[in-house]
Structures are given as structure tokens and as C-alpha cells.
Write a protein that holds these residues in place. Structure first.
Motif, PDB file in Angstrom:
ATOM      1  N   MET A 205       0.826  -1.203   0.000  1.00 58.65           N
ATOM      2  CA  MET A 205       0.000   0.000   0.000  1.00 58.65           C
ATOM      3  C   MET A 205       0.862   1.256   0.000  1.00 58.65           C
ATOM      4  O   MET A 205       0.528   2.252  -0.654  1.00 58.65           O
ATOM      5  N   ALA A 206       1.963   1.225   0.737  1.00 59.29           N
ATOM      6  CA  ALA A 206       2.850   2.389   0.768  1.00 59.29           C
ATOM      7  C   ALA A 206       3.440   2.661  -0.619  1.00 59.29           C
ATOM      8  O   ALA A 206       3.514   3.822  -1.053  1.00 59.29           O
ATOM      9  N   LEU A 207       3.839   1.610  -1.322  1.00 60.74           N
ATOM     10  CA  LEU A 207       4.399   1.788  -2.662  1.00 60.74           C
ATOM     11  C   LEU A 207       3.318   2.261  -3.642  1.00 60.74           C
ATOM     12  O   LEU A 207       3.576   3.137  -4.482  1.00 60.74           O
ATOM     13  N   LEU A 208       2.118   1.723  -3.524  1.00 60.47           N
ATOM     14  CA  LEU A 208       1.017   2.146  -4.401  1.00 60.47           C
ATOM     15  C   LEU A 208       0.717   3.634  -4.217  1.00 60.47           C
ATOM     16  O   LEU A 208       0.601   4.381  -5.193  1.00 60.47           O
ATOM     17  N   GLU A 209       0.594   4.072  -2.969  1.00 58.66           N
ATOM     18  CA  GLU A 209       0.266   5.472  -2.706  1.00 58.66           C
ATOM     19  C   GLU A 209       1.382   6.411  -3.161  1.00 58.66           C
ATOM     20  O   GLU A 209       1.119   7.481  -3.717  1.00 58.66           O
ATOM     21  N   ALA A 210       2.620   6.011  -2.925  1.00 53.63           N
ATOM     22  CA  ALA A 210       3.751   6.862  -3.316  1.00 53.63           C
ATOM     23  C   ALA A 210       3.879   6.948  -4.835  1.00 53.63           C
ATOM     24  O   ALA A 210       4.202   8.016  -5.376  1.00 53.63           O
ATOM     25  N   THR A 211       3.635   5.858  -5.545  1.00 55.15           N
ATOM     26  CA  THR A 211       3.821   5.831  -6.996  1.00 55.15           C
ATOM     27  C   THR A 211       2.661   6.497  -7.732  1.00 55.15           C
ATOM     28  O   THR A 211       2.873   7.229  -8.705  1.00 55.15           O
ATOM     29  N   LEU A 212       1.443   6.257  -7.277  1.00 57.91           N
ATOM     30  CA  LEU A 212       0.278   6.867  -7.931  1.00 57.91           C
ATOM     31  C   LEU A 212       0.193   8.362  -7.634  1.00 57.91           C
ATOM     32  O   LEU A 212      -0.306   9.138  -8.445  1.00 57.91           O
ATOM     33  N   GLY A 213       0.681   8.777  -6.472  1.00 60.75           N
ATOM     34  CA  GLY A 213       0.661  10.184  -6.115  1.00 60.75           C
ATOM     35  C   GLY A 213      -0.721  10.650  -5.674  1.00 60.75           C
ATOM     36  O   GLY A 213      -1.681   9.880  -5.606  1.00 60.75           O
ATOM     37  N   ARG A 214      -0.825  11.933  -5.369  1.00 62.83           N
ATOM     38  CA  ARG A 214      -2.090  12.532  -4.927  1.00 62.83           C
ATOM     39  C   ARG A 214      -2.529  13.606  -5.904  1.00 62.83           C
ATOM     40  O   ARG A 214      -1.733  14.445  -6.327  1.00 62.83           O
ATOM     41  N   GLY A 215      -3.803  13.561  -6.256  1.00 63.43           N
ATOM     42  CA  GLY A 215      -4.355  14.543  -7.171  1.00 63.43           C
ATOM     43  C   GLY A 215      -4.881  15.760  -6.437  1.00 63.43           C
ATOM     44  O   GLY A 215      -4.495  16.045  -5.307  1.00 63.43           O
ATOM     45  N   ARG A 216      -5.804  16.481  -7.092  1.00 66.94           N
ATOM     46  CA  ARG A 216      -6.253  17.764  -6.566  1.00 66.94           C
ATOM     47  C   ARG A 216      -7.677  17.734  -6.040  1.00 66.94           C
ATOM     48  O   ARG A 216      -8.133  18.735  -5.472  1.00 66.94           O
ATOM     49  N   LEU A 217      -8.388  16.638  -6.227  1.00 66.17           N
ATOM     50  CA  LEU A 217      -9.821  16.613  -5.920  1.00 66.17           C
ATOM     51  C   LEU A 217     -10.136  15.550  -4.881  1.00 66.17           C
ATOM     52  O   LEU A 217      -9.671  14.415  -4.979  1.00 66.17           O
ATOM     53  N   THR A 232      -5.952  10.469  -7.615  1.00 66.94           N
ATOM     54  CA  THR A 232      -4.510  10.296  -7.521  1.00 66.94           C
ATOM     55  C   THR A 232      -3.854  11.258  -8.513  1.00 66.94           C
ATOM     56  O   THR A 232      -4.530  12.003  -9.216  1.00 66.94           O
ATOM     57  N   ALA A 233      -2.535  11.239  -8.578  1.00 65.47           N
ATOM     58  CA  ALA A 233      -1.824  12.053  -9.563  1.00 65.47           C
ATOM     59  C   ALA A 233      -1.758  11.355 -10.912  1.00 65.47           C
ATOM     60  O   ALA A 233      -1.174  11.896 -11.857  1.00 65.47           O
ATOM     61  N   THR A 234      -2.348  10.175 -11.026  1.00 66.51           N
ATOM     62  CA  THR A 234      -2.374   9.407 -12.270  1.00 66.51           C
ATOM     63  C   THR A 234      -3.743   9.584 -12.912  1.00 66.51           C
ATOM     64  O   THR A 234      -4.753   9.278 -12.280  1.00 66.51           O
ATOM     65  N   PRO A 235      -3.824  10.098 -14.129  1.00 69.63           N
ATOM     66  CA  PRO A 235      -5.122  10.413 -14.742  1.00 69.63           C
ATOM     67  C   PRO A 235      -6.101   9.243 -14.719  1.00 69.63           C
ATOM     68  O   PRO A 235      -5.734   8.099 -15.009  1.00 69.63           O
ATOM     69  N   HIS A 236      -7.340   9.560 -14.322  1.00 72.20           N
ATOM     70  CA  HIS A 236      -8.481   8.626 -14.304  1.00 72.20           C
ATOM     71  C   HIS A 236      -8.356   7.547 -13.233  1.00 72.20           C
ATOM     72  O   HIS A 236      -9.151   6.607 -13.219  1.00 72.20           O
ATOM     73  N   VAL A 237      -7.398   7.670 -12.323  1.00 77.16           N
ATOM     74  CA  VAL A 237      -7.226   6.678 -11.262  1.00 77.16           C
ATOM     75  C   VAL A 237      -7.651   7.310  -9.936  1.00 77.16           C
ATOM     76  O   VAL A 237      -7.106   8.337  -9.527  1.00 77.16           O
ATOM     77  N   TRP A 238      -8.619   6.656  -9.267  1.00 78.65           N
ATOM     78  CA  TRP A 238      -9.219   7.184  -8.042  1.00 78.65           C
ATOM     79  C   TRP A 238      -9.071   6.183  -6.905  1.00 78.65           C
ATOM     80  O   TRP A 238      -9.229   4.986  -7.100  1.00 78.65           O
TER      81      TRP A 238
END
Length: 296
Positions: A205-217, A232-238
Motif C-alpha cells: 500500500m505504501a508503494l502504491l500510494e507513493a507511486t500513484l501520487g495525490r491529485g487535486r480533488l 490520484t496524480a495518475t489520470p483517471h485513477v481514483w
């Protein structure tokens, strides 16, 4: 030798367990606090405020009635007088879904009204965010939020670089999610990874959160419990997490979609909202035409 089928087995059935007569069944508490629509007509004494409020709500009702899937109808209300704004707020109320978006351009706060698919938006901009614009949008979900939910797409990160002790399934999941993100099309069905069923470790989970990043919404949908949705910071990934009425996490998922369906209003809901708005406008129109309303 097996027991004869003519005799019932011993140790089964009511009364066969020790202390059974003295125990009471403890049922789980039923969900409570669910939002239910209740018609509410604002009390307006000033005739001019009544006319302006009725005009705004009538226009909003027509927009909702004419709405079709994919539409986004906007009505600004920052130019209304404070009295009319208060009356409109009172009539529309607050629904189950709220959202907050923050980026370099400013801050946007959104609250769904009690009429599903009708959203109240407040945008702050300027150096000190002193410029405020308010508007109402009729849509399945506010389009402006989706346009700014994710940062610009960058090259796929090196997943192997973040692998450490304890990581098991994260690299395969990330490869799947990045592939779905890069090849996403509006006609695609949502793709969901369910962590409540999939084996994973805290390091995963730590690697998933760090790699996907955080978005704005961030979106919060309230029903029997809470559903928290984060871009997330990855388009279309929530990241989509469901909590029960006791605030216990009951479902943890990552979804690849335009926006998770739990946050959206259905076409049938918006059609119902148009009917309910028409009913409120009819009541206000009757009050305005009554002798008491004219004398106020």
C-alpha cells in the motif's frame, strides 16, 4: 458403523447447545441517519426578493428539465442580491455529496443540493483568493472539477525502483493501473481493484500510494455511511474507500474511470429534481399571487 437415517443426529438443532436458553441474540444495529428528500419552500416576505428568487429557480428548473446525458448547464448567482442568494440557498438545501479541489489556479468548493444533479459551486481565485464566484450547475458531476482533478500526465515512473522488503503484489497492480490509465477511453467501463479481497501488505500500500501520487480533488459521498473518493496524480485513477455508519472501513478500492459512479447523479435523479423544483416554483408562484403575498 454409521448411524441409522431413521434417527436424528445428536448434538444438533434448537436446545442442543449448553446455555442456549439463557442467551439472547445480539443483532447488528441497523443503519440510521440516511438523508431523505423533504420538500422545503423558503419563507420570503419581500415581493422583490420573491420575484427574483422565483425567476432564478424557474430558470434552474427549465435547465434541469432540458438536461441530457453529457450536458453541463451553468447558472451564475454571485450577481444576485444577498437576500435572493439566501432564499435560493434555503430552497436548494444541502445533499449527500460534497467536493473540494485545490490547485495553482485557486480553490473550488462544491456541495450537491437536495436536488440530485444540481450542484452549488463556489470558486476562490486571486493572489489572496479574494475573488469569489458562485454558480449552480446541472450535471451528473461538475465538469470543471474533472478538468482540473489530475495534474498533467508524465512518463510512467520506474516501478522497480520503489520495490523494497515486504512488497509483494504492488508492482503487478501498478503495471495494471498505469496500463488502464494510459489506454482509458470515455466508453470504457470502470476498472476496479478491490484491496478488501486482494492479498496485500502494508509495504504494498505504501508503494502504491507513493507511486500513484495525490491529485487535486477530494469527494465525500454520505449515505448509510461515508464514501471518500480521492483523485490520484495518475489520470483517471481514483482511491475509493467506503465506511459504515460507525466509521469503520468496509471496502477499499482503486478505480479507473472518468469519475466513480457513487459520486454521480443518474439521469433519472435529475429528471426527479426537475419535477420537485417545478413543485416548489408552483408554491412560490401561488404565494406571490395571494393577497397576503402582495401586501407583504
Amino acid at each position: 458403523m454409521s448411524a441409522s437415517f431413521m434417527f436424528p443426529p445428536v448434538g444438533f438443532g434448537p436446545g442442543s447447545q449448553i446455555g442456549q436458553e439463557d442467551e439472547e441474540l445480539n443483532y447488528l444495529a441497523m443503519p440510521s441517519g440516511v438523508h431523505v428528500y423533504e420538500p422545503h419552500v423558503p419563507e420570503i416576505d419581500n415581493p422583490a426578493t420573491m420575484v427574483a428568487t422565483l425567476a432564478f429557480l424557474d430558470d434552474l428548473q427549465k435547465q434541469a428539465q432540458a438536461w441530457r446525458a453529457g450536458d453541463a448547464c451553468l447558472l451564475p448567482w454571485h450577481n444576485l442580491s444577498p437576500a435572493v442568494t439566501a432564499a435560493v440557498h434555503d430552497a436548494l438545501g444541502e445533499g449527500e455529496v460534497s467536493a473540494r479541489l485545490e490547485d495553482a489556479a485557486g480553490l473550488v468548493e462544491v456541495q450537491e443540493t437536495v436536488f440530485a444533479g444540481i450542484w452549488a459551486l463556489r470558486a476562490y481565485s486571486g493572489p489572496q483568493r479574494q475573488d469569489v464566484r458562485e454558480q449552480v450547475e446541472v450535471s451528473a458531476f461538475p465538469r470543471a472539477l474533472l478538468a482540473r482533478a489530475f495534474p498533467p500526465r508524465h512518463a510512467r515512473p520506474n516501478i522497480a525502483a520503489g520495490v523494497a522488503d515486504g512488497v509483494v503484489n504492488a508492482p503487478a497492480i501498478l503495471t495494471e493501473l498505469f496500463d488502464r490509465s494510459e489506454n482509458w477511453r470515455p466508453q470504457h467501463r470502470p476498472h476496479v481493484v478491490n484491496f478488501s479481497l486482494l492479498p496485500h501488505t502494508p509495504e504494498d500500500m505504501a508503494l502504491l500510494e507513493a507511486t500513484l501520487g495525490r491529485g487535486r480533488l477530494t469527494i465525500l459521498s454520505r449515505g448509510y455511511g461515508n464514501c471518500r473518493i480521492e483523485a490520484t496524480a495518475t489520470p483517471h485513477v481514483w482511491r475509493v474507500r467506503y465506511y459504515n455508519s460507525m466509521d469503520t472501513l468496509i471496502l477499499d478500492t482503486i478505480e479507473v474511470s472518468a469519475v466513480p459512479e457513487v459520486a454521480c447523479a443518474a439521469a433519472e435523479d435529475i429528471a426527479d429534481s426537475a419535477i420537485r423544483l417545478r413543485e416548489i416554483c408552483a408554491v412560490l408562484r401561488e404565494e406571490n399571487a395571494s393577497p397576503q403575498g402582495k401586501q407583504a
